[in-house]
Every structure is written in structure tokens, then in C-alpha cells.
Design a protein around this motif. Structure first.
Motif, short mmCIF file in Angstrom:
data_model
loop_
_atom_site.label_atom_id
_atom_site.label_comp_id
_atom_site.label_asym_id
_atom_site.label_seq_id
_atom_site.Cartn_x
_atom_site.Cartn_y
_atom_site.Cartn_z
N ALA A 167 0.78 -1.26 0.04
CA ALA A 167 0.00 0.16 0.00
C ALA A 167 0.73 1.33 0.13
O ALA A 167 0.63 2.46 -0.56
CB ALA A 167 -1.07 -0.04 1.16
N GLU A 168 1.83 1.20 0.80
CA GLU A 168 2.92 2.40 0.95
C GLU A 168 3.54 2.59 -0.51
O GLU A 168 3.68 3.90 -0.91
CB GLU A 168 4.11 2.07 1.99
N ILE A 169 4.10 1.56 -1.16
CA ILE A 169 4.72 1.63 -2.52
C ILE A 169 3.61 2.11 -3.44
O ILE A 169 4.00 3.00 -4.36
CB ILE A 169 5.32 0.25 -2.90
N ASN A 170 2.41 1.64 -3.53
CA ASN A 170 1.21 2.09 -4.28
C ASN A 170 0.95 3.58 -4.18
O ASN A 170 0.97 4.32 -5.26
CB ASN A 170 0.13 1.27 -4.18
N TYR A 171 1.05 3.89 -2.88
CA TYR A 171 0.66 5.38 -2.81
C TYR A 171 1.90 6.37 -3.35
O TYR A 171 1.70 7.33 -4.05
CB TYR A 171 0.52 5.72 -0.94
N ARG A 172 3.16 5.74 -3.18
CA ARG A 172 4.35 6.61 -3.73
C ARG A 172 4.46 6.77 -5.22
O ARG A 172 4.38 7.90 -5.71
CB ARG A 172 5.50 5.80 -3.12
N LEU A 173 3.99 5.49 -5.83
CA LEU A 173 4.09 5.55 -7.14
C LEU A 173 2.99 6.26 -8.00
O LEU A 173 3.09 7.10 -8.64
CB LEU A 173 3.72 4.15 -7.88
N ARG A 174 1.66 6.34 -7.30
CA ARG A 174 0.43 7.13 -7.47
C ARG A 174 0.96 8.69 -7.52
O ARG A 174 0.52 9.40 -8.47
CB ARG A 174 -0.62 6.81 -6.93
N THR A 175 1.58 9.11 -6.41
CA THR A 175 1.92 10.51 -6.43
C THR A 175 3.02 11.03 -6.95
O THR A 175 3.54 12.19 -7.17
CB THR A 175 1.78 10.80 -5.02
N SER A 176 4.21 10.09 -7.20
CA SER A 176 5.51 10.34 -7.87
C SER A 176 5.47 10.10 -9.20
O SER A 176 6.32 10.72 -10.07
CB SER A 176 6.40 9.55 -7.12
N GLU A 177 4.73 9.38 -9.84
CA GLU A 177 4.84 8.83 -11.37
C GLU A 177 3.41 8.70 -11.96
O GLU A 177 3.48 8.84 -13.26
CB GLU A 177 5.48 7.54 -11.52
N GLY A 178 2.29 8.34 -11.17
CA GLY A 178 1.17 8.07 -11.97
C GLY A 178 0.32 9.34 -11.97
O GLY A 178 0.63 10.40 -12.05
N SER A 179 -0.92 9.16 -11.88
CA SER A 179 -1.86 9.82 -12.39
C SER A 179 -2.15 11.14 -11.51
O SER A 179 -2.70 12.03 -11.72
CB SER A 179 -3.54 9.11 -12.67
N GLU A 180 -1.88 10.85 -10.22
CA GLU A 180 -2.06 11.93 -8.99
C GLU A 180 -0.69 12.82 -8.83
O GLU A 180 -0.87 13.60 -8.14
CB GLU A 180 -2.35 11.27 -7.85
N LYS A 181 0.36 12.64 -9.81
CA LYS A 181 1.37 13.45 -9.77
C LYS A 181 1.24 14.72 -9.96
O LYS A 181 1.88 15.66 -9.09
CB LYS A 181 2.62 12.89 -10.69
#
Length: 292
Positions: A167-181
Motif C-alpha cells: 500500500a505504501e509503495i502504491n501510494y508513492r507511485l501514484r503521487t510520484s509517477e502516476g495519475s496523481e503526480k
């Protein structure tokens, strides 16, 4: 409070009246080079604590810390004033021995100048707890605009260790590389801009007697110039605080402790008259301080 005071030398008043300007020094080249980074360090510590101690918001803590690493004092200039006139520590610290002057500027005129330029006239913050609170408030405000975890904290805490890591990794990816960046980047950029604005106002509590106010000029339109310091060149800009129609910004001049105080007083009055400023009040310091 009607006046703010700028301590200077005899050469200083000649330059200020001739140019109608005062100098604002680059924030990285102030007398205490650590001043700007004093406030920035609080934000980094807070972000580091979130990252290291709160797995649920670790991605937010990492984003804040990463963003703050890029914050610098570039294009940030500071001019200093004091609430207090005729202050012994100011004569000692900021004026040449036996040849100092204290210039009293009208606060409203300074504020009008700053508003017209998009600069800020602000009181320095000395109390450590207040400094921390201001940074905490900004970080909390940043989180309001930052993408939130998809799980509630309660649901997150009920996960097993591996699922928490996922969950932590998913949150990091969403905000650093994904749609929520883009949303995350915008929140961090606002935080960094706000930290840059308040950091020049944080001073060590040991200097509270100075009661300092500062004009903070970010990205000034004035050209950068250079003056010699003890072991380097200090960048500065000239702020035209005595420009039309604000000539009345200068309201009084106090002659500091001086072996020729009366002669100095007379010559300063002549100087002011030559610039059409005869109405500026000239006083002499009564302090029994001998530094010559």
C-alpha cells in the motif's frame, strides 16, 4: 508603531539620500549565513519524521522532503530595520565606532512601497515554538491539497506487514509517477514557495532584542549589484524607498554616540536641507557609550 529604524554609517546616509535607495542583501550573504536555512531545516525535520515514523503517510513525507531539498535562497533579497531607536546593541553591531546614524522611516510609506513592488514588509519571528508552529501549519495545509491514501488509516493498520508495504509503495507511485503526480507536485510547489517566503523571517531567539523587521524582495526587478564583504562579494539590490511620491518616508535621523556629536548633528541637518528634507527631525543619542 510609527517608525522602523535602519542603522547605518555616515557614508551610508550619503548613499541613501543620493540614490534614494537602501540596499537589500541576497539572503545567502547575510551576516549570519545560516539564517535562511534555519527555517528550512524545521520543515525538513518534520517531513523526515513523517517519512520515518508514519508508514501510512510515508509517501507524503518523502514528497515534502524531496521538494524541500530543491529550495534555495536564489533571487531572495533582504533589507533590515528595527522597531527600536537608539539601541546600544545596534550601534555596536551595525555602525562604525563613533560614526553611526539611525534613520527612522515611516512604516506606512515602507508598506506602500512594498505593496507597489510585490515585496513584503514583515516582522521577524524569534520564538522557537512559533517558528515550529508556522512550519507545521504550512505542512498541514500542503497535505490538504496532496492526494490522499486510498485506504483509511484504520484499514491500513489492520493490514499485514507485506500488504502495508504494498500500500505504501502504491501510494508513492501514484503521487510520484502516476495519475496523481500533477496534484501532488502542485501541493509541494505551493509549500516550497510558502516556506521560501517565511524562512527569511526566522531568527535565533538570542537576537530578539533587535526587534527586527525585514523587507523581503523575491525575484526583484532591480538589477543585482555587488559590494565587498570581509572575505567575499555580497550581491545586493537597491530598493528605491525614497522615490516619488514617498520622499516623506524618512522622518528622523538619530546621531549615535560620537566624539563630535554636535558637529555631526549640524552637518546632517545641512545634508538633509540640501536634499529638500529640512523637515526631517534630527536628534542625538544620550547613551554614554564610548567606542572611539
Amino acid at each position: 508603531m510609527n517608525f522602523l529604524y535602519h542603522y547605518t554609517s555616515l557614508n551610508g546616509i550619503l548613499g541613501i539620500l543620493s540614490s534614494r535607495r537602501i540596499w537589500a542583501t541576497h539572503a545567502s550573504y547575510l551576516n549570519d549565513a545560516s539564517e535562511f536555512f534555519h527555517g528550512l531545516s524545521f520543515a525538513k525535520q518534520l517531513a523526515g519524521g513523517i517519512f520515518m515514523e508514519d508508514d501510512y503517510l510515508a509517501a507524503f513525507g518523502w514528497a515534502v522532503r524531496h521538494g524541500l531539498e530543491a529550495v534555495s535562497a536564489d533571487e531572495l533579497y533582504v533589507a533590515s530595520f528595527s522597531e527600536k531607536a537608539d539601541l546600544l546593541s545596534q550601534w555596536r553591531g551595525y555602525c562604525p565606532a563613533g560614526a553611526g546614524l539611525c534613520l527612522g522611516f515611516d512604516v506606512d510609506q515602507l508598506r506602500t512601497f512594498c505593496q507597489g513592488k510585490g515585496y513584503r514588509l514583515e516582522q521577524c519571528i524569534y520564538e522557537h515554538r512559533e517558528q515550529i508552529q508556522q512550519v507545521e501549519d504550512l505542512v498541514s495545509k500542503c497535505f490538504e491539497g496532496f492526494p490522499k491514501p486510498r485506504l483509511t488509516r484504520c484499514d491500513f493498520e489492520n493490514l499485514d506487514s507485506k500488504s502495508k508495504v504494498d500500500a505504501e509503495i502504491n501510494y508513492r507511485l501514484r503521487t510520484s509517477e502516476g495519475s496523481e503526480k500533477p496534484q501532488a507536485d502542485a501541493a509541494i510547489e505551493r509549500l516550497c514557495a510558502e516556506i521560501t517566503e517565511i524562512a527569511p523571517l526566522f531568527k535565533n531567539q538570542g537576537f530578539h532584542e533587535e526587534a527586527e523587521w525585514r523587507i523581503v524582495a523575491r525575484h526583484p526587478e532591480e538589477p543585482t549589484k555587488f559590494r565587498t564583504a570581509s572575505s567575499y562579494l555580497a550581491p545586493y539590490v537597491e530598493l528605491e524607498v525614497l522615490s516619488e511620491p514617498a520622499e516623506s518616508a524618512l522622518r528622523e535621523v538619530i546621531i549615535g554616540p560620537n566624539p563630535n556629536q554636535r558637529r555631526c548633528e549640524s552637518s546632517v541637518k545641512m545634508l538633509l536641507a540640501s536634499f529638500g528634507l529640512s523637515e526631517v527631525e534630527v536628534k542625538t543619542s544620550p547613551l554614554p557609550f564610548n567606542s572611539w
